[in-house]
Scaffold this active site. Structure first.
Site, PDB file in Angstrom:
ATOM      1  CD  GLN A 108      -0.394  -1.891  10.600  1.00  0.00           C
ATOM      2  OE1 GLN A 108      -0.432  -0.333  10.848  1.00  0.00           O
ATOM      3  NE2 GLN A 108      -0.016  -3.088  10.456  1.00  0.00           N
ATOM      4  NE  ARG A 128       2.512  -5.232  14.252  1.00  0.00           N
ATOM      5  CZ  ARG A 128       2.797  -3.866  14.852  1.00  0.00           C
ATOM      6  NH1 ARG A 128       3.147  -4.638  16.538  1.00  0.00           N
ATOM      7  NH2 ARG A 128       3.862  -3.956  14.923  1.00  0.00           N
TER       8      ARG A 128
END
Length: 395
Positions: free
Chosen positions: A80, A263
């Site tokens: 992320q 993400r």
């Protein structure tokens, strides 16, 4: 001063035992990933202002610029990045206009704020953070004899440097990598690690990640990232735009009051590869170890050059019979991380705290001190004078 009632987050990567044990509770067998302390609307804290009646902390303190968490990971978190202010504001505006509910799983931008963050290790804490240098990545890839790694190495030699690394990540996220190709890389890494041939734990890390996500391209991307191990009491700072994936351990996280996450792998949550690449294209932010400033005899202050937060950690003992004074006199969240202490404010009010107890204190409480044998962490709004911790860049 008010004791806090806080919410937890039950993400599947969380530990079943660590946070319940920290709070002095029995585990129910389900993973508990995070404990949130602050005013963020997704998991706001409350206070018992009137006996038996909980009041939202935001009604008492206003919106706090910082969020304090306890994070406990038994397996890797998602790959992320967090957006900067401009990207966060634009992304939040667009998702609001599209009518995506704030709690929807496909939502990436939960608020319009950037998210710098700092991790203070409570146990040995392992994380992947920031890209390795080009030369190091090429050395890592050159020892892995698979078609995929040969192709990646050729592309990086043709376009070295940060932008070239980002383009490789974009390629792997937009052109699906077959599970068999990932398995070939994992098998090669396992052989290399088994021969005690590793380059800064790159191969061993890929093997560990593959145990949880064997078909995920994040296994390959992990080879591109620095592995960092923090020992208890050590701190790392991550600016917005830094790619990372925490691996295991327990830490305090203090950050801007935001939950914006883009993400791209190692998760079953919503993926936003294009958003992640947009963040990376803004250029690398700072990734650094934070060296504490000593405040008095018993307190360490971790204060990176951000306006949203600072963290102090204070230990006390009977060597200070009058109590140990804490820094800051503004809006604060305090967490007892060990032992048993009594917290006192300037008005003579007191609260007894054990490990896991948390407190909100405001400007009216003035200077605080603790008496007993224990340790208290404090997240607070820094002033220009307190933003002084030295930081050693990791990359």
């Amino acid at each position: 001063m008010f004791l806090l009632s806080n919410g937890t987050r039950a993400y599947e990567w969380g530990s079943r035992a660590a946070i319940p044990s920290f709070l002095g509770r029995d585990s129910d067998g389900n993973p508990v990933a995070e404990l949130w302390m602050g005013t963020h609307p997704l998991a706001p804290s409350s206070v018992e202002e009137t006996v038996g009646l909980l009041t939202p902390l935001v009604a008492l303190a206003g919106e706090l610029p910082f969020l304090l968490k306890v994070l406990a990971a038994d397996k890797p978190l998602s790959l992320q990045v967090h957006p900067d202010t401009a990207l966060a504001a634009a992304g939040f505006r667009d998702e609001e206009a599209a009518g995506i509910p704030l709690g929807a799983p496909e939502r990436s931008y939960k608020d319009p704020r950037r998210k710098p963050e700092m991790a203070y290790a409570l146990t040995t804490f392992d994380t992947l953070v920031g890209f390795r240098p080009t030369a190091e990545i090429l050395r890592i890839l050159s020892a892995i004899d698979t078609p995929l790694t040969k192709s990646l190495g050729e592309d990086l030699r043709a376009r070295p440097g940060f932008k070239g690394i980002v383009r490789l990540v974009e390629r792997m996220l937009t052109d699906p990598v077959a599970p068999v190709e990932i398995a070939e890389v994992t098998d090669a890494c396992r052989i290399l690690a088994g021969r005690s041939f590793d380059i800064k734990r790159a191969y061993q890390t890929a093997v560990e990640v593959a145990e949880h996500f064997p078909d995920d391209v994040g296994v390959v991307i992990s080879l591109f990232l620095n592995r960092l191990t923090l020992q208890p009491g050590e701190v790392a700072f991550l600016g917005p735009g830094v790619i990372h994936a925490h691996l295991s351990g327990m830490c305090l996280e203090v950050m801007a009051s935001s939950d914006n996450v883009l993400r791209a792998g190692l998760t079953n949550k919503h993926l936003d590869p294009a958003g992640l690449v947009r963040c990376l294209d803004k250029g690398m932010s700072r990734v650094a170890r934070v060296t504490p400033e000593q405040w008095g005899f018993s307190t360490e202050i971790f204060s990176p050059d951000v306006e949203e937060f600072a963290l102090s950690v204070t230990q006390c003992s009977h060597a200070d019979p009058e109590g140990t004074v804490l820094p800051s006199s503004g809006r604060r969240i305090l967490l007892c991380t060990g032992g048993e202490v009594t917290l006192l404010n300037e008005r003579g009010e007191s609260l007894d705290l054990a490990r896991g107890d948390s407190v909100y204190a405001g400007p009216d409480d003035g200077s605080l001190r603790i008496i007993g044998i224990g340790e208290v962490a404090q997240a607070y709004e820094p002033t220009r004078r307190t933003r002084q911790s030295s930081m050693v860049d990791l990359v």
